[in-house]
Every structure is written in C-alpha cells, then in structure tokens.
Enzyme design. Structure first.
Site, PDB file in Angstrom:
ATOM      1  N   GLN A  52       0.834  -1.045   0.078  1.00 36.77           N
ATOM      2  CA  GLN A  52      -0.092   0.010   0.091  1.00 36.77           C
ATOM      3  C   GLN A  52       0.870   1.475   0.081  1.00 36.77           C
ATOM      4  OE1 GLN A  52      -2.644  -1.484   3.393  1.00 36.77           O
ATOM      5  NE2 GLN A  52      -4.041  -0.301   2.123  1.00 36.77           N
ATOM      6  N   CYS A  92     -10.779   0.286   2.884  1.00 34.52           N
ATOM      7  CA  CYS A  92      -9.226  -0.012   2.695  1.00 34.52           C
ATOM      8  C   CYS A  92      -8.510   1.404   2.561  1.00 34.52           C
ATOM      9  CB  CYS A  92      -9.198  -0.828   1.690  1.00 34.52           C
ATOM     10  SG  CYS A  92      -7.549  -1.242   1.268  1.00 34.52           S
ATOM     11  N   HIS A 134      -7.209  -9.184   5.947  1.00 29.35           N
ATOM     12  CA  HIS A 134      -7.291  -8.156   5.062  1.00 29.35           C
ATOM     13  C   HIS A 134      -5.815  -7.678   4.809  1.00 29.35           C
ATOM     14  CE1 HIS A 134      -9.011  -4.212   3.874  1.00 29.35           C
ATOM     15  NE2 HIS A 134      -7.801  -3.873   3.772  1.00 29.35           N
ATOM     16  N   GLU A 135      -4.794  -7.682   5.612  1.00 27.91           N
ATOM     17  CA  GLU A 135      -3.519  -7.147   5.468  1.00 27.91           C
ATOM     18  C   GLU A 135      -2.896  -8.164   4.515  1.00 27.91           C
ATOM     19  OE1 GLU A 135      -3.148  -4.046   5.632  1.00 27.91           O
ATOM     20  OE2 GLU A 135      -4.720  -3.756   6.937  1.00 27.91           O
ATOM     21  N   HIS A 138      -3.601  -8.360   1.411  1.00 32.89           N
ATOM     22  CA  HIS A 138      -2.543  -7.341   0.539  1.00 32.89           C
ATOM     23  C   HIS A 138      -1.418  -7.933  -0.107  1.00 32.89           C
ATOM     24  CE1 HIS A 138      -4.816  -3.415   0.382  1.00 32.89           C
ATOM     25  NE2 HIS A 138      -4.743  -3.547   1.715  1.00 32.89           N
TER      26      HIS A 138
HETATM   27 ZN   LIG Z   1      -6.460  -2.608   2.701  1.00 35.74          ZN
END
Ligand SMILES: [Zn+2]
Length: 170
Positions: A52, A92, A134-135, A138
């Site tokens: 991210q 997000c 969620h992480e 990624h």
């Molecule tokens: Zn996210």
C-alpha cells in the site's frame, strides 16, 4: 520517522502482485516498520501493508486498540489455522471513500516474524481476525474489493476516484 504516501487501487503495480518475502532483518527494515506505523496512524487506519506504500514486500502493521498504542508488525506472515465464516465489511486505505464486504474467517492463527526476524504466533477473533486476513491478502495482491463482482467493483472504483478528486490537495 516519516510519512510515506499511500497508493490507490490500480495506481501502482505493487498493490496487485504477490509480495516478496523479507530476508534481511536490518536497520532499514526497522525504520520502514516505524514509518509504516506513523503512516497508518496518520491515515487513521487500523492496518497497513507494504504494497500500500508501493513496496512489494511481505510486511504489514496493525493496531486495533482504541488508544492506538498497541501496534505490531507481521513479516512473512502465514495463516496456519482458521475457522468460522462471516461476511465482514471493511474500508481500505488504498480504496478510500468505499466500504465493501468480503467472506472472512472469524478466527485465525498467524505465524509471522517481527522486525528482528524472531518468529511468533498471534491468534485473532472477529475484528483482529478480520484485520489480519485483510492485511495478509494485500501481500498476495488481493484487495477487499477484489471479492466483489466486476459490476460492484466498478461502482466502488468510481466512488474512490470521486473521493480522490474531492479530497485532492487537502
Ligand atoms: Zn487494505
């Protein structure tokens, strides 16, 4: 410490590919983790993965505490146990201005390394389980909105672009 700009869906290739494992646990990594904490808090998020911020490495930071004083990082994380299933809604930082639901386990056990390379295990239920999944997603190039149908995904992406236009320069 310094803030690192967050990248948005389809704006950076690192977001959409499988991240590389971390092999060197050095000062540069420790500094990156500190910068990720600062960037996460500044963006008011409860988690941030390295893709991210445009870095395709298997690193994520999380803090789900209310006082935002219990951060931890997971490096080269793996989900080694999971159970329960529930549709859970989340925002997000890479798709700002939208919330979407995805099927998530309500319990996970994760094995990871800390910034010194030491292995540890962490168990999470509900919010923490959700955040861990969620992480970790990624780090596989998968975002929350990738669980949606292409129609719903396009609607979310349009919302995001509108949001980015609105907040540009702020
Ligand atoms: Zn996210």
């Amino acid at each position: 410490m310094s803030l690192i700009p967050i990248v948005y869906y389809s704006h950076h290739p690192a977001l959409h590919k499988v991240a590389e494992p971390v092999t060197e646990f050095n000062e540069a990594l420790a500094k990156l983790v500190q910068d990720m904490y600062e960037t996460m808090y500044h963006a008011d998020g409860c988690g941030l993965a390295a893709p991210q911020i445009g870095i395709a490495k298997r690193i994520a930071v999380i803090d789900i505490s209310e006082e935002k004083d219990k951060p931890f990082c997971i490096i080269n994380p793996e989900i080694i146990e999971r159970s329960g299933e529930k549709m859970m809604s989340a925002g997000c930082l890479s798709v700002p201005g939208t919330y979407t639901t995805a099927p998530r386990s309500t319990y996970v056990k994760v094995r990871a390394q800390d910034e010194t390379g030491k292995f540890f295990e962490i168990e999470g239920h509900d919010l923490l389980a959700h955040c861990l999944q969620h992480e970790i997603d990624h780090l596989y190039g998968k975002l929350n909105i990738d669980y949606l149908s292409s129609l719903k995904k396009n609607i979310s992406l349009k919302k995001m672009e509108k949001f980015l236009k609105r907040t540009k320069g702020k």
